[in-house]
Design an enzyme around this catalytic site. Structure first.
Site, short mmCIF file in Angstrom:
data_model
loop_
_atom_site.label_atom_id
_atom_site.label_comp_id
_atom_site.label_asym_id
_atom_site.label_seq_id
_atom_site.Cartn_x
_atom_site.Cartn_y
_atom_site.Cartn_z
N HIS A 158 37.74 33.63 30.43
CA HIS A 158 38.16 35.26 30.69
C HIS A 158 37.56 35.45 31.89
O HIS A 158 37.93 36.87 32.16
CB HIS A 158 39.26 36.25 29.82
CG HIS A 158 39.70 35.11 29.38
ND1 HIS A 158 41.41 35.30 29.38
CD2 HIS A 158 39.74 34.20 28.04
CE1 HIS A 158 41.94 34.62 28.58
NE2 HIS A 158 41.85 34.67 27.92
N LYS A 349 45.51 49.13 36.49
CA LYS A 349 44.68 48.66 36.05
C LYS A 349 43.63 49.31 35.11
O LYS A 349 43.63 50.52 34.72
CB LYS A 349 44.36 47.43 36.62
CG LYS A 349 43.54 47.94 37.72
CD LYS A 349 44.39 46.95 39.01
CE LYS A 349 44.62 46.27 39.41
NZ LYS A 349 44.92 44.74 38.60
N ARG A 350 42.99 48.85 34.65
CA ARG A 350 41.59 49.75 33.65
C ARG A 350 40.97 49.98 34.66
O ARG A 350 40.75 49.19 36.42
CB ARG A 350 40.89 48.49 32.54
CG ARG A 350 41.55 47.99 31.04
CD ARG A 350 41.34 47.32 31.12
NE ARG A 350 41.30 46.23 31.79
CZ ARG A 350 41.10 44.09 31.64
NH1 ARG A 350 40.92 44.05 30.21
NH2 ARG A 350 41.13 44.20 32.80
N LYS A 355 37.07 46.50 40.26
CA LYS A 355 38.40 46.99 40.84
C LYS A 355 38.90 47.26 41.82
O LYS A 355 40.05 47.73 42.44
CB LYS A 355 40.03 47.43 39.39
CG LYS A 355 39.18 46.07 38.11
CD LYS A 355 41.22 46.09 36.96
CE LYS A 355 40.33 45.29 35.94
NZ LYS A 355 41.41 44.63 36.08
N THR A 457 47.14 39.94 35.59
CA THR A 457 48.36 39.27 34.89
C THR A 457 49.64 41.00 36.07
O THR A 457 50.77 40.20 36.65
CB THR A 457 48.88 39.54 33.69
OG1 THR A 457 47.98 40.79 33.27
CG2 THR A 457 48.02 38.23 33.95
N LYS A 461 53.45 41.09 37.43
CA LYS A 461 54.78 42.26 37.20
C LYS A 461 55.54 42.92 38.33
O LYS A 461 56.99 43.19 37.76
CB LYS A 461 54.12 43.12 36.32
CG LYS A 461 53.88 42.08 34.88
CD LYS A 461 52.77 43.32 34.15
CE LYS A 461 52.13 42.69 33.09
NZ LYS A 461 51.03 43.23 32.24
#
Length: 575
Positions: A158, A349-350, A355, A457, A461
């Site tokens: 992952h 997102k986290r 990110k 993901t 969405k």
């Protein structure tokens, strides 16, 4: 001694008369716990010691993409693995004999009836545990046990971030699970003997492929254990699976290429369309029927309606209704007046450096400075929404949240800016909040450094709810661009190859700062305390990281990102 108490949650399929069970385990102290101690008089200690057993399932470690290496965490991992395997074996035997008698069992058909998917390395102890059961308890010969074990397990990777990979100190495993350590050593010995027979005298290869990392504290590389003990290994998006094969586990893929596969992540259209966006779901059903809910590929039938002005207007109307509804929610929760006709630019997102919420933050500051520089110039109004949680021990992530809020404070209260730009930090971001914000989004931010986001993901969405995507060629963005046509996404920035090239050359943040006046201005404002006048050096750690050890190269993509955002504004204006 710890008892594992099962808690079952039914998981119903969608209109298909199937209900599966999710079984979770709670740790309990047995009732006769330490009665010996009770008999010698230490009654109070015996009662207090019950907590030690029950602590095992008391709290989930909240780390995000970071391996902490805590003893309690290893206990949890073994606890859930051991309980589950006992349950699996019990059920396998019962299916053979219609009873739970401890009959000597033939395990040849085990892999035909049992498949165990290792969701990352967290349940990796299942491999030595199943070997322990087969060899020590069921008295199978090693080779047979190992053959069955390998056929039973498959492993999903992952993440490729090195700090996230589980590497348990040998000393800790020896203290807690001495028999499992022996088994891991035996697995490793046979594995290395095999490698040595194929590549004689290649000691460096043996070192790279060993399950045990020498040097400093000896550690067990759990990913290596998973690969060696499984018959299949997959990444979670095409690009990620390629990186797994060609970089992270290169030696293993060279040895057994057929073992490595891809399984791109997905999302459930029931929650992420029907439930959260009934207006859009209904519109789609009117045009193409309801079957798409079980088979999302049927959405391609919408191609027929790209020039249907009425349909396009209806879709836009649903989006606008969702935006008005969310704007009211924001005004109620955050006391900030939101312009519902502004572009809703959303980055949820986290919070993590890879990110790149910081790059978004620099873009906000750049837009703010542009409005201030020329308040009369046409500016496409935006509401920038950033949300997500930081892991409790992740200092930099917390500072990023602090910076976003500090910037929001200045921007939202500047009369020159007015309603042209608003910034909201969504607190306590969670699924129930995602269900509100995603249907209201115009622009989805998916801006990780290429090669760092395994799949993502949220990207899917947002797309399912009719948002456009601004993003790098990373994770599932790559396949989304392939599927929708790259011209229908706002793709920018370095590709994986460019990032690797920049790593070879050496990334120098200062160069970008010196060459890009708007980047320089934004960084100077953060540095000087423009956004934190009461504590001018509040963000010194963030500034220092961006200049001197930014592994995720925010400055390198800044210019391309800002230019791409200008294209987004142009398109929003004409739509």
């Amino acid at each position: 001694v710890v008892l594992a108490l099962p808690y079952d949650t039914p998981v119903p399929g969608y209109m298909n008369n199937t209900v599966n069970t999710m079984r979770l385990w709670s740790a309990r102290a047995p009732n006769d716990f330490n009665l010996r101690d009770f008999n010698v008089g230490d009654y109070i200690q015996a009662v207090l010691d019950r907590n030690l057993a029950e602590n095992i399932s008391r709290v989930l470690y909240p780390n995000d993409n970071f391996f902490g290496g805590r003893e309690l965490r290893l206990k949890q991992e073994y606890f859930v693995v051991a309980a589950t395997l006992q349950d699996i074996i019990r059920r396998f035997k019962a299916s053979k004999f219609g009873s739970t008698d401890s009959v000597r069992t033939v395990f040849d058909s085990f892999p035909d009836q049992v498949a165990i998917q290792l969701n990352d390395t967290h349940p990796a102890m299942a491999i030595p545990e199943l070997m322990r059961i087969f060899v020590d308890i069921e008295k199978l010969p090693w080779n047979k046990a190992w053959d069955i074990t390998k056929q039973t397990f498959a492993y999903t990777n992952h993440t490729v971030l090195p700090e996230a990979l589980e590497r348990w100190p040998v000393d800790l495993v020896e203290k807690l699970l001495p028999r499992h350590l022996q088994i891991i050593y035996e697995i490793n010995q046979r594995h290395l003997d095999h490698i040595a027979s194929l590549f004689p005298n290649d000691v460096d290869r043996l070192r790279r492929m060993s399950l045990i990392e020498e040097g400093g504290t000896k550690r067990i590389n759990m990913a290596h254990l998973c690969i060696v003990g499984s018959h299949a290994v997959n990444g979670v998006a095409k690009i990620h699976s390629e990186i797994v094969k060609t970089q992270v586990f290169k030696d293993f893929a060279a040895l057994e290429p057929e073992k490595f596969q891809n399984k791109t992540n997905g999302i459930t259209p029931r929650r992420w369309l029907l439930l959260c966006n009934p207006g859009l779901a209904e519109l789609i059903a009117e045009k193409i029927g309801e079957d798409y809910v079980r088979d999302l590929s049927q959405l391609t039938k919408l191609h027929e309606f790209v020039d249907d002005d009425l349909f396009i207007r209806e879709v836009a109307k649903v989006k606008q209704e969702n935006k008005v509804k969310f704007a009211l929610y924001l005004e109620k929760e955050y006391k900030v007046k939101i312009n519902p006709s502004s572009m809703f630019d959303v980055h949820v997102k986290r919070i993590h450096e890879y990110k790149r919420q910081l790059m978004n933050c620099l873009h906000i500051i750049t837009m703010y400075n542009r409005i201030r520089r020329d308040p009369t110039k046409l500016f496409v109004p935006r509401t920038v929404i950033i949300g997500g949680k930081a892991a409790p021990g992740y200092h930099m992530a917390k500072m990023i949240i602090k910076l976003i809020n500090a910037v929001a404070q200045v921007v939202n209260n500047d009369p020159i800016v007015g309603s042209k730009l608003k910034v909201i930090f969504l607190e306590n971001y969670r699924v129930s909040l995602a269900e509100k914000v995603i249907p209201a989004t115009d622009l989805s931010e998916q801006i990780s450094t290429a090669g760092t986001e395994a799949s993502g993901t949220g990207n899917m969405k947002f797309m399912l709810n009719g948002a456009l995507t601004i993003g790098t060629m990373d994770g599932a963005n790559v396949e989304m661009a392939e599927e929708a046509g790259e011209e229908n996404l706002f793709i920018f920035g370095m590709r994986v190859e460019d990032v690797m090239e920049l790593d070879r050359e050496g990334y120098n943040a200062q160069e970008y700062y010196d060459q890009l006046p708007e980047l320089k201005q934004a960084m100077d404002q953060i540095k000087s305390g423009f956004f934190s006048p009461k504590e001018p050096d509040l963000f010194k750690d963030v500034v220092n990281m961006l200049f001197h050890h930014d592994r995720f190269k925010v400055f390198a993509d800044y210019e391309a990102y800002v230019k791409c955002q200008e294209k987004v504004s142009e398109l929003y204006l004409v739509s």
